[in-house]
Design an enzyme around this catalytic site. Structure first.
Site, PDB file in Angstrom:
ATOM      1  N   ASP A  13      44.669  43.617  44.279  1.00 49.44           N
ATOM      2  CA  ASP A  13      44.274  45.002  44.006  1.00 49.44           C
ATOM      3  C   ASP A  13      43.422  45.599  45.121  1.00 49.44           C
ATOM      4  OD1 ASP A  13      45.565  44.614  41.550  1.00 49.44           O
ATOM      5  OD2 ASP A  13      43.724  43.810  40.675  1.00 49.44           O
ATOM      6  N   HIS A  41      50.957  47.732  41.913  1.00 50.21           N
ATOM      7  CA  HIS A  41      50.573  48.517  43.092  1.00 50.21           C
ATOM      8  C   HIS A  41      50.650  49.999  42.733  1.00 50.21           C
ATOM      9  CE1 HIS A  41      52.083  44.954  45.791  1.00 50.21           C
ATOM     10  NE2 HIS A  41      51.144  44.601  44.934  1.00 50.21           N
ATOM     11  N   THR A 356      47.805  44.904  33.428  1.00 51.36           N
ATOM     12  CA  THR A 356      47.341  44.468  32.107  1.00 51.36           C
ATOM     13  C   THR A 356      46.290  45.403  31.505  1.00 51.36           C
ATOM     14  OG1 THR A 356      45.654  43.123  33.167  1.00 51.36           O
ATOM     15  CG2 THR A 356      47.744  42.025  32.638  1.00 51.36           C
ATOM     16  N   LYS A 386      38.939  51.618  50.036  1.00 49.38           N
ATOM     17  CA  LYS A 386      38.001  52.053  48.999  1.00 49.38           C
ATOM     18  C   LYS A 386      36.568  52.216  49.520  1.00 49.38           C
ATOM     19  CE  LYS A 386      39.514  51.423  44.700  1.00 49.38           C
ATOM     20  NZ  LYS A 386      40.004  50.900  43.400  1.00 49.38           N
TER      21      LYS A 386
HETATM   22  P1  GDP Z   1      47.311  46.668  45.206  1.00 53.01           P
HETATM   23  O1  GDP Z   1      47.695  45.800  44.065  1.00 53.01           O
HETATM   24  O2  GDP Z   1      46.702  45.907  46.331  1.00 53.01           O
HETATM   25  O3  GDP Z   1      48.405  47.575  45.665  1.00 53.01           O
HETATM   26  O4  GDP Z   1      46.151  47.617  44.661  1.00 53.01           O
HETATM   27  P2  GDP Z   1      46.141  48.375  43.237  1.00 53.01           P
HETATM   28  O5  GDP Z   1      47.077  49.509  43.305  1.00 53.01           O
HETATM   29  O6  GDP Z   1      46.277  47.413  42.124  1.00 53.01           O
HETATM   30  O7  GDP Z   1      44.647  48.840  43.178  1.00 53.01           O
HETATM   31  C1  GDP Z   1      44.103  49.712  44.098  1.00 53.01           C
HETATM   32  C2  GDP Z   1      43.650  50.985  43.354  1.00 53.01           C
HETATM   33  O8  GDP Z   1      42.778  51.730  44.190  1.00 53.01           O
HETATM   34  C3  GDP Z   1      44.812  51.924  43.045  1.00 53.01           C
HETATM   35  O9  GDP Z   1      44.505  52.632  41.870  1.00 53.01           O
HETATM   36  C4  GDP Z   1      44.841  52.860  44.238  1.00 53.01           C
HETATM   37  O10 GDP Z   1      45.352  54.149  43.916  1.00 53.01           O
HETATM   38  C5  GDP Z   1      43.370  52.963  44.567  1.00 53.01           C
HETATM   39  N1  GDP Z   1      43.062  53.088  45.997  1.00 53.01           N
HETATM   40  C6  GDP Z   1      43.724  52.575  47.062  1.00 53.01           C
HETATM   41  N2  GDP Z   1      43.048  52.847  48.203  1.00 53.01           N
HETATM   42  C7  GDP Z   1      41.950  53.544  47.832  1.00 53.01           C
HETATM   43  C8  GDP Z   1      40.839  54.090  48.547  1.00 53.01           C
HETATM   44  O11 GDP Z   1      40.718  53.978  49.764  1.00 53.01           O
HETATM   45  N3  GDP Z   1      39.884  54.724  47.805  1.00 53.01           N
HETATM   46  C9  GDP Z   1      39.964  54.854  46.444  1.00 53.01           C
HETATM   47  N4  GDP Z   1      38.988  55.477  45.812  1.00 53.01           N
HETATM   48  N5  GDP Z   1      40.996  54.348  45.745  1.00 53.01           N
HETATM   49  C10 GDP Z   1      41.958  53.697  46.433  1.00 53.01           C
HETATM   50  P1  IMO Z   2      48.449  42.688  42.998  1.00 51.97           P
HETATM   51  O1  IMO Z   2      49.729  42.569  43.760  1.00 51.97           O
HETATM   52  C1  IMO Z   2      45.183  40.880  40.753  1.00 51.97           C
HETATM   53  C2  IMO Z   2      45.984  37.055  38.809  1.00 51.97           C
HETATM   54  C3  IMO Z   2      45.927  37.162  37.287  1.00 51.97           C
HETATM   55  C4  IMO Z   2      45.438  35.770  36.947  1.00 51.97           C
HETATM   56  C5  IMO Z   2      46.145  34.899  37.979  1.00 51.97           C
HETATM   57  C6  IMO Z   2      47.407  34.223  37.469  1.00 51.97           C
HETATM   58  O2  IMO Z   2      48.397  43.877  42.115  1.00 51.97           O
HETATM   59  O3  IMO Z   2      47.263  42.554  43.885  1.00 51.97           O
HETATM   60  P2  IMO Z   2      49.822  35.132  36.831  1.00 51.97           P
HETATM   61  O4  IMO Z   2      50.236  36.141  35.809  1.00 51.97           O
HETATM   62  O5  IMO Z   2      50.218  35.484  38.216  1.00 51.97           O
HETATM   63  O6  IMO Z   2      50.182  33.740  36.467  1.00 51.97           O
HETATM   64  O7  IMO Z   2      48.214  35.170  36.788  1.00 51.97           O
HETATM   65  O8  IMO Z   2      46.498  35.758  39.053  1.00 51.97           O
HETATM   66  N1  IMO Z   2      46.879  38.020  39.467  1.00 51.97           N
HETATM   67  C7  IMO Z   2      46.475  39.163  40.027  1.00 51.97           C
HETATM   68  N2  IMO Z   2      45.252  39.726  40.088  1.00 51.97           N
HETATM   69  N3  IMO Z   2      46.205  41.477  41.370  1.00 51.97           N
HETATM   70  C8  IMO Z   2      47.431  40.920  41.332  1.00 51.97           C
HETATM   71  O9  IMO Z   2      48.488  41.434  41.996  1.00 51.97           O
HETATM   72  C9  IMO Z   2      47.612  39.715  40.623  1.00 51.97           C
HETATM   73  N4  IMO Z   2      48.667  38.911  40.387  1.00 51.97           N
HETATM   74  C10 IMO Z   2      48.206  37.864  39.685  1.00 51.97           C
HETATM   75  O10 IMO Z   2      45.032  38.150  36.873  1.00 51.97           O
HETATM   76  O11 IMO Z   2      44.059  35.674  37.171  1.00 51.97           O
HETATM   77 MG    MG Z   3      47.288  45.578  42.042  1.00 46.46          MG
END
Ligand code: GDP
Ligand code: IMO
Ligand code: MG
Length: 483
Positions: A13, A41, A356, A386
């Site tokens: 994330d 994502h 989740t 961020k």
């Molecule tokens: P990923 O799994 O690595 O793609 O990341 P996620 O999408 O799960 O989580 C990142 C969250 O932060 C998302 O809701 C994005 O829209 C948001 N986000 C990404 N870059 C930035 C940033 O530079 N600033 C802020 N405030 N939010 C961001």
């Molecule tokens: P993105 O691509 C954050 C974590 C789960 C759990 C562990 C195992 O969005 O960064 P699983 O269901 O894979 O067997 O869970 O891994 N986990 C993540 N946490 N971002 C993810 O993906 C994750 N993918 C798996 O929360 O702790």
């Molecule tokens: Mg994510």
């Protein structure tokens, strides 16, 4: 042909999807190498928020004509089609035609999701909540276990006319009944799943989604980093390529750039993460090569190739497992003030899981961890994300090193012995830097950042020794500084 690999550097994330979307403006191919729909994502583009789980984020860009789910992935077909439908509803064009799945990827079953839940309950009942992995319950662990146990079903088997897939799935079911008993699996209906799968199989055949990805990858990014003319169309796809341009049309335009979208993150890697609190695939650089066979490591020598580590300006984690810099009232040795900072990071950063909906655990940036991540994944560039979430903090802390509280000794590197990084046994040496107390949201120029923010970034860059090329200043596609 240049290849850009985007990898999560912490516990996920970090904002990988946003960078992938930005870079896909000039990429014709976007590939997922490993993982399944445990990934989440979120991308905010043109005022619309898109959530990606198993699909590659290149689908937002119409010019990204091939979005490949590689051999290292596990694919839950109901989720795959549901996600495609959701993207279509949001107005994305030709999504069905622009996505392909490797015939060597594994089929992830509802059965796997059920078993994922059962395994977690067993851990909880034996040793309490802390013993649970805290999985996404998407069946990832059971599906990869069946893969390495050689009991699984590949997409190729699933598509084969011989129909063996059904027998294999029934055998898996019998095996799980033997292990867990009929009561544990009483909510699961094998007949319903088999019948759903038959429908999905028809859809896969009609939509021509499955291909042998290796010849394609080998032709395009398999030859010492040199662009190679692809002489035939994608893999073994039949003549009708469903709107995906044929490789002999305009090869240079077709494969101008290849983007590899990492899922999950390095500290969740099955070999290099905080085992056993990890996911079940190789989420780091290694997984890119096993998941996308045909890609030559030498391609990374191309001057425009890069391995980009995405680093959140602080740290988060979902699920269980050690988290040295976590800030929370329940964590030993964390002051009330720092615990409040943790709450603020969670609130301002809107740290809730996309997959989740769980609250993400939050803490300060941990350079011990980021340096380890750099060593494993060999990043050439970083995307620091961020930054704007830190705007209101008077002081910002950075973890510089770890000490063992029991004897005061310094812990070298990021240890595999999780006992050493249990918060009660760990002393963290922090550096405190002044905050900037100025809004940076939406800043697009480095020069416009407050001095303290620049110093924070430059300090991190100097410590890890990898250039920070992108800085995220908000969720929207345009909220990014490129240096
Ligand atoms: P990923 O799994 O690595 O793609 O990341 P996620 O999408 O799960 O989580 C990142 C969250 O932060 C998302 O809701 C994005 O829209 C948001 N986000 C990404 N870059 C930035 C940033 O530079 N600033 C802020 N405030 N939010 C961001
Ligand atoms: P993105 O691509 C954050 C974590 C789960 C759990 C562990 C195992 O969005 O960064 P699983 O269901 O894979 O067997 O869970 O891994 N986990 C993540 N946490 N971002 C993810 O993906 C994750 N993918 C798996 O929360 O702790
Ligand atoms: Mg994510």
């Amino acid at each position: 042909m240049p290849v850009k690999i985007v990898l999560g550097s912490q516990w996920g994330d970090e904002g990988k999807g946003k960078l992938v979307d930005i870079l896909c403006a000039s990429a014709s191919m976007c590939c997922r190498a490993a993982g399944g729909n445990n990934a989440g994502h979120t991308i905010v583009a043109n005022g619309i928020t898109y959530d990606f789980h198993i699909l590659p984020s290149g689908l937002i860009n119409p010019s990204c004509t091939l979005n490949l789910i590689g051999a290292g992935c596990v694919v839950h077909l109901p989720s795959f089609f549901k996600e495609l439908g959701a993207l279509e509803e949001k107005g994305l064009q030709n999504v069905h035609q622009r996505v392909k799945i490797s015939d060597r990827a594994q089929v992830c079953l509802d059965l796997h999701c059920a078993v994922d839940g059962i395994s977690e309950e067993i851990l909880r009942s034996k040793d309490g909540d802390k013993a649970m992995i805290g999985t996404t319950k998407k069946g990832i662990g059971p599906c990869y276990s069946d893969k390495v146990g050689r009991r699984g079903v590949t997409m190729g088997m699933f598509m084969s006319e011989n129909g063996q897939w059904e027998k294999r799935i029934r055998t898996l079911h019998q095996g799980y009944l033997g292990t867990y008993g009929t009561d544990a699996l009483s909510q699961y209906d094998i007949e319903a799943e088999v019948s759903r799968l038959k429908q999905f199989r028809d859809e896969l055949v009609q939509g021509n989604y499955i291909l042998d990805a290796t010849p394609l990858l080998s032709r395009t990014i398999g030859s010492n980093g040199k662009a190679k003319q692809a002489d035939t169309q994608f893999g073994d796809a039949p003549d009708d390529t469903n709107g995906v341009p044929k490789a002999d049309e305009e090869d240079s335009a077709l494969f101008s750039n290849v983007l590899i979208e990492g899922a999950n993150a390095l500290l969740l890697d099955i070999d290099h993460g905080t085992y056993p609190y990890v996911t079940s695939s190789n989420t780091g650089l290694g997984g890119v090569f096993t998941g996308l066979a045909g890609l030559s490591p030498l391609t990374l020598g191309h001057p425009d190739s890069s391995i980009i580590g995405v680093v959140k300006a602080y740290t988060t984690r979902v699920g269980s497992g050690p988290f040295p810099t976590e800030l929370n009232t329940s964590i030993p040795h964390v002051s009330a003030e720092d615990a409040h900072a943790g709450d603020e990071l969670q609130r301002i950063g809107r740290e809730f899981g996309v997959t989740t909906g769980r609250k993400r655990r939050c803490g300060w940036l941990d350079l011990v961890l980021v340096k380890y991540s750099c060593q494993v994944n060999c990043y050439t560039h970083l995307n620091f994300t961020k930054l704007d979430v830190l705007d209101s903090f008077a002081e910002i802390k950075i973890a510089m090193s770890y000490k063992n509280r029991r004897d005061g000794s310094e812990i070298k590197g990021f240890p595999s012995d999780l006992d050493l990084i249990e918060n009660e046994h760990l002393e963290i040496v922090y550096k405190t830097m002044p905050g900037w107390k100025t809004e940076t949201t939406g800043t697009r120029e480095w020069e416009q950042l407050p001095q303290e923010a620049k110093e924070y970034i430059e300090f991190v860059e100097a410590e890890v020794g990898v250039p920070i090329k992108w800085i995220g200043t908000g969720p929207r596609r345009e909220d990014m500084i490129v240096r």
